[in-house]
Design an enzyme around this catalytic site. Sequence first.
Site, mmCIF file in Angstrom:
data_model
loop_
_atom_site.group_PDB
_atom_site.id
_atom_site.type_symbol
_atom_site.label_atom_id
_atom_site.label_comp_id
_atom_site.label_asym_id
_atom_site.label_seq_id
_atom_site.Cartn_x
_atom_site.Cartn_y
_atom_site.Cartn_z
ATOM 1 C CG ASP A 74 -0.606 3.776 10.149
ATOM 2 O OD1 ASP A 74 -0.539 4.816 9.602
ATOM 3 O OD2 ASP A 74 -2.347 2.790 8.905
ATOM 4 C CB SER A 77 -0.867 0.344 1.125
ATOM 5 O OG SER A 77 -0.075 -0.125 2.620
ATOM 6 C CG HIS A 121 -0.854 3.704 5.654
ATOM 7 N ND1 HIS A 121 -1.004 2.700 6.626
ATOM 8 C CD2 HIS A 121 -0.661 3.156 4.043
ATOM 9 C CE1 HIS A 121 -1.454 1.606 5.929
ATOM 10 N NE2 HIS A 121 -1.121 0.762 4.787
#
Lengths: 215, 215, 215, 215, 215, 215, 215, 215
Positions: free
Chosen positions: B191, B15, B194
């Site tokens: 977090d 991601s 990211h």
Amino acid sequence: MLFEKNDKILFIGDSISDYDRARPVGEGLFNAWGTSYVSCVGATLCSAYPELNLRVVNMGIGGNQVRDLQKRWRTDVIDLHPDWVSVLIGINDVWRQFDSPQMPETHVSPEAFEEGYAQLIDQTLPAVKGMILMSPYFMEPNRQDPMRARMDEYGAIVRRLAEKNGLLFVDLQAAWDELFRYMHPCNIAWDRIHPNQIGCMHIARQFLKAVGADR
Amino acid sequence: MLFEKNDKILFIGDSISDYDRARPVGEGLFNAWGTSYVSCVGATLCSAYPELNLRVVNMGIGGNQVRDLQKRWRTDVIDLHPDWVSVLIGINDVWRQFDSPQMPETHVSPEAFEEGYAQLIDQTLPAVKGMILMSPYFMEPNRQDPMRARMDEYGAIVRRLAEKNGLLFVDLQAAWDELFRYMHPCNIAWDRIHPNQIGCMHIARQFLKAVGADR
Amino acid sequence: MLFEKNDKILFIGDSISDYDRARPVGEGLFNAWGTSYVSCVGATLCSAYPELNLRVVNMGIGGNQVRDLQKRWRTDVIDLHPDWVSVLIGINDVWRQFDSPQMPETHVSPEAFEEGYAQLIDQTLPAVKGMILMSPYFMEPNRQDPMRARMDEYGAIVRRLAEKNGLLFVDLQAAWDELFRYMHPCNIAWDRIHPNQIGCMHIARQFLKAVGADR
Amino acid sequence: MLFEKNDKILFIGDSISDYDRARPVGEGLFNAWGTSYVSCVGATLCSAYPELNLRVVNMGIGGNQVRDLQKRWRTDVIDLHPDWVSVLIGINDVWRQFDSPQMPETHVSPEAFEEGYAQLIDQTLPAVKGMILMSPYFMEPNRQDPMRARMDEYGAIVRRLAEKNGLLFVDLQAAWDELFRYMHPCNIAWDRIHPNQIGCMHIARQFLKAVGADR
Amino acid sequence: MLFEKNDKILFIGDSISDYDRARPVGEGLFNAWGTSYVSCVGATLCSAYPELNLRVVNMGIGGNQVRDLQKRWRTDVIDLHPDWVSVLIGINDVWRQFDSPQMPETHVSPEAFEEGYAQLIDQTLPAVKGMILMSPYFMEPNRQDPMRARMDEYGAIVRRLAEKNGLLFVDLQAAWDELFRYMHPCNIAWDRIHPNQIGCMHIARQFLKAVGADR
Amino acid sequence: MLFEKNDKILFIGDSISDYDRARPVGEGLFNAWGTSYVSCVGATLCSAYPELNLRVVNMGIGGNQVRDLQKRWRTDVIDLHPDWVSVLIGINDVWRQFDSPQMPETHVSPEAFEEGYAQLIDQTLPAVKGMILMSPYFMEPNRQDPMRARMDEYGAIVRRLAEKNGLLFVDLQAAWDELFRYMHPCNIAWDRIHPNQIGCMHIARQFLKAVGADR
Amino acid sequence: MLFEKNDKILFIGDSISDYDRARPVGEGLFNAWGTSYVSCVGATLCSAYPELNLRVVNMGIGGNQVRDLQKRWRTDVIDLHPDWVSVLIGINDVWRQFDSPQMPETHVSPEAFEEGYAQLIDQTLPAVKGMILMSPYFMEPNRQDPMRARMDEYGAIVRRLAEKNGLLFVDLQAAWDELFRYMHPCNIAWDRIHPNQIGCMHIARQFLKAVGADR
Amino acid sequence: MLFEKNDKILFIGDSISDYDRARPVGEGLFNAWGTSYVSCVGATLCSAYPELNLRVVNMGIGGNQVRDLQKRWRTDVIDLHPDWVSVLIGINDVWRQFDSPQMPETHVSPEAFEEGYAQLIDQTLPAVKGMILMSPYFMEPNRQDPMRARMDEYGAIVRRLAEKNGLLFVDLQAAWDELFRYMHPCNIAWDRIHPNQIGCMHIARQFLKAVGADR
């Protein structure tokens, strides 16, 4: 158990309480409590003490700091005539100091936090049976982390205010620390602030233990 | 500068690379690169070295672990005939061990990670001019944190593989550590994984420095 | 480097700056800068100069002309107390003359443009450390094109205002012309106005070069 | 007028024809023609020549190049048994050379364009009353612009194919050039390709003039 | 041709004109004319008479009756300073008498219609070069149908007002009748009121013929 | 009353029956009947004859013609084992001849209609207690209107088939004609086909009268 | 406490368990448990027994009857290798008999229910440490109500199966009856089936009591 | 039949009447009546008595209690000048006592209910031809159920008010009881309050019978 028949218990705070509760008042049909620890508490009390007909209201608003509570305390707390008020505030007062360091106007100093919080208590005590104060927290096991250390300062303020006023104090930071002996914070909250369902239940369980709801 | 006229540079990963890139191939019109560090790198190269007519492709997919890359390496890397391949993988291999400790089938051991990663390299090197390996990271300043410690293990594996194969290694963990001298991790990523725009640019800048793009 | 510790840099302009920035103020959590050159500048400065704790604010609004800036200058610039103000305005002042020729009330003459722009500068200089003026542009390589020629007139006005006031001037039109030696405008912007990611980074790089941010 | 009672006229091409036409076949109730020049042509023919009961079908697909038409020519043209086929193709064959210079696999060379186009004609002529070929175009007044120059090459190919096969040729590029004597391209299309309502009507009017629809 | 260089032509009416035009003023970029006959007229005039630089504005609002026009005539017509005003009103004045017979307050009598319409004309004529009146219509071929007969009454009123004031009159009812020699009304409009693209073009063509736009 | 305890009555047809019924089978919880006349019939029967425990199923599909029913008759009628089948088909068989005159493949001739309809009956009669045939209709009072005249032809076919097979025939066209003595068709359906709630109830009432449901 | 370190507990059933759980497997990140009693159980176990590292999986699917469980038991239970399986099924087996009396194919007889349920148990017991059976229920205090009486029959079947196989039995019906001494069913569920948050917690609390989770 | 030519019948109440009716006034085109019993009544009256040209208006609002009607009676009833007013209120006055027992401010006592209702009648009678009062209901067959018993009290109040004022009284509770001889309440309404299509028709049929609409 602390609460008596027909008591109204109002929870106020920031996003940790809010979790999509109903507006303008978080009470009533259609799961108006949202999905935070407040609904865990409310549902447990109503399931375990059905004869008490307790009334639980969730007035949390995401992003709130102590000064936001001050602005809406009259309409959102006093005017609703609760018997008990449970407060969980302070996380955003600290968090902004670390995630938005360039924006000092979003920070709340320990002094302002303590003074604002004390005013809330003073306004409320004459009108209620009691208050429950929950410590702000940061799900960071490392006490040397500067944000954890800062949060501990604010937690100590809340504890001091509780003691000074003879109020129940729920030490959520300690509860997380206990949990972290067995699991990493990211099993509870990716951002170390917003608990998943396990974390919400964990907060609720600390609250229930503190008020003596042991059924 | 590492890259030459008309070179095609393919980025692959999870991601952190993905960030809403176009499907099936993250290249071309309408900001197909998405908004991760890949677009920062691509945009900088095309702005600073317009005469090179470089071609940048983003093949990241959110949630991927090294074993996911293995399954799609043929179609998503080899068949696209890149001149250079940049890899950023390993975060999810470790993260699941901590946010889903009950689910061992979602964990990737260091051994499996190293073996899988090595196979990717072996498959690729004969067909490309070179590879760039980026370390997985955890934006946790405390090296004693178990997930940080575990991530460091995987980072060391990537470094070892880079060295063994004579490949460029970009130490993102070190880059975050440097940044944390001045700011808390939550200023970069709530977090700790990211990155916001600052963090994406920071990754891109490490990459650009590593490949000698200094215009 | 131009900027100093804790400086606040405010960017204002039209859609080229806006690109989906947060309202009412384009600053803070959740990528509030949007995705224009402003976020490229902000992210680069924070990544490269973390010790400076710089504060970047994006106040662009799509469709704005100089007269729109005049209307909101007090609330959107002065009241935010920036140390530096960067302005990119004039594109819509010219564009409407060509895409809406029937609607003269949407056009801004060179005289009105210059007068309005000068007033903005006069209002601002006493309150800031400095201003950066960026030229309006049209990504048309052919200088004989009437809209390009017209835009060059407005660009010359901005340059003149910068020189007269001793301000930094960033010649974006020249930067595009340089780029067009290697690529066609439609590789940067289909409508020759709104840059893709390459173009946004290109604007950001001109700005960074102008302020001496060379890390 | 070229068309006769009950004739079926099929339009095929790229996004310029498509403009949200119905799938799989762009004909029938609920404005199935979409909003391109095809609907302007269809609506005008049906309004002006109601006694002819003409049948108009729009088979354009956005992004198509000549090789895409080849792949779907059987099902999308031949199998629908048109009496007349009008083709507007080539824009994307050229455009990709300029907006995606790094991606040669998206480019169509003049030779491939001519050969592909010729095959379409050869396949079609035995089965229809006639074909109408419309030139690809770029709404760029400056003939020295490299993309305009390139597009003119492809336009010349279409003209040559029309002449060789004795087909009607509609010179859209010339029609735009005429219009640009009075207005700037951005009054017709911000990206110089996709016409607004004025431009769609302008294409339709060239077509109608070419087929002798002068009521 | 009726219109002269730089003339501004304003269309006003009900849903037949509206068809999703831009608010508050139906003019300018992004197909602000909507998709009614107004866009067919505007696009044709701009394509065919580019040297006139005509300005077309669509101010139709769905559901309007003559009394609605009266209420907004000042702001929506006079204040926009048109050179020409084209009116298409009356359909809803009649329709409600038949689709809502129980609700007399939604009906407009012929007397009220004529009086209201006459006032609009009187207010407008001193300020414009001229007006064009279009007949309300019902796409019902059978003149004995009570709603058709009623609509013909209102059409006669409009014709009379046009003649009395020396204004252009466009007989749309007659135009539909002509078309119905070749096709059934449901080929133009399922509800016999709202034309599809063929019908919109048909209205536009009557208008263009009336003003002598024959290019 | 025609129906007996536990009878299952299946309605099949086009959009007039469909009106958003549940898929794949229009029966059961959550108002699966949709909002057409079928729900008016079903609700009335269940309210008035609760002791019969009747079962009503709606299998209408918008746009269907008789040939569409033939394709799905096995799965959508026979396999559901109804005791009674009520059919309302033919409207689209005729309508397309008038709203899509250019597209003969969408038309169904009287011969094909009669033959297809007869086959449906022949397939069904051996397996059911009986069938109810409803006439297709056009809410056009003028019998000289060509589409009304054509629809009357198809209605006569249905009546003939009903008589030949000794089936109940519900003459909806006659029912509308009766209603039009008091109101204009547009009070029932703007497009003269799809009834509003009054019209749906009117169809239902004809059906209920025909089957002798008079409670 | 019944569960041991690393045990995997799988919950299966109908909508009462489902409540928007993740597909295909209701376990893991992003509150995959949904919001039913399963999340209350899972969250409580993980909060109260963190040292056990328990694994909770929700495989409920709305509308399921025992025969639906049979069809998916292999993939949805056995193949997931649970240590414990908790079943809550039967509500829809009974409910359809009352809300859809016309549709016997949607009903499940007590015999079929018992046989199907017994097969599930037989298939499962060899592969697990144990099973927990929860009684289906109807939140109807009146035992003479026919649906309540019928549900009690099915509850008795489940109890019998539990006893026969030596399994834990959780009598939810009795738990509701106890609660109804203090409140009306509509305070828990408007439809007397789907519990609100109080009801979900109440189910969870019965389960936790049954398994001896008393922390 | 009670109603005479051109009579206007206004229905007012809570969600049972509302069912998505149009705002602000539930009357006119596009099924403005919503889908409650009001549309069943309106559609039946218009279908069966077309010569009367009756006017039906739905003014129900979900959640309303008698005190809500009082607040909006002037604008929502009196000002609309109905000839007849039909009232269905009281369900929420009672329901809240059972689904929200903790919130006494949401309850309406029998005294307040009767007094408020009587005031509505007194205000209305002088201005109308008559009123129809419908009993509130609870679809609970067991008369000992406390909410059913309570609702019966309120139903008796409405009956008494009707008798006292010589008004038509429609006993919906009795009508449900009759129906429950043949089916369980959950065949009509899952929550025992909001009827499905069968239930809406059942209410409508009671109303129609009461007013003598027997065609």
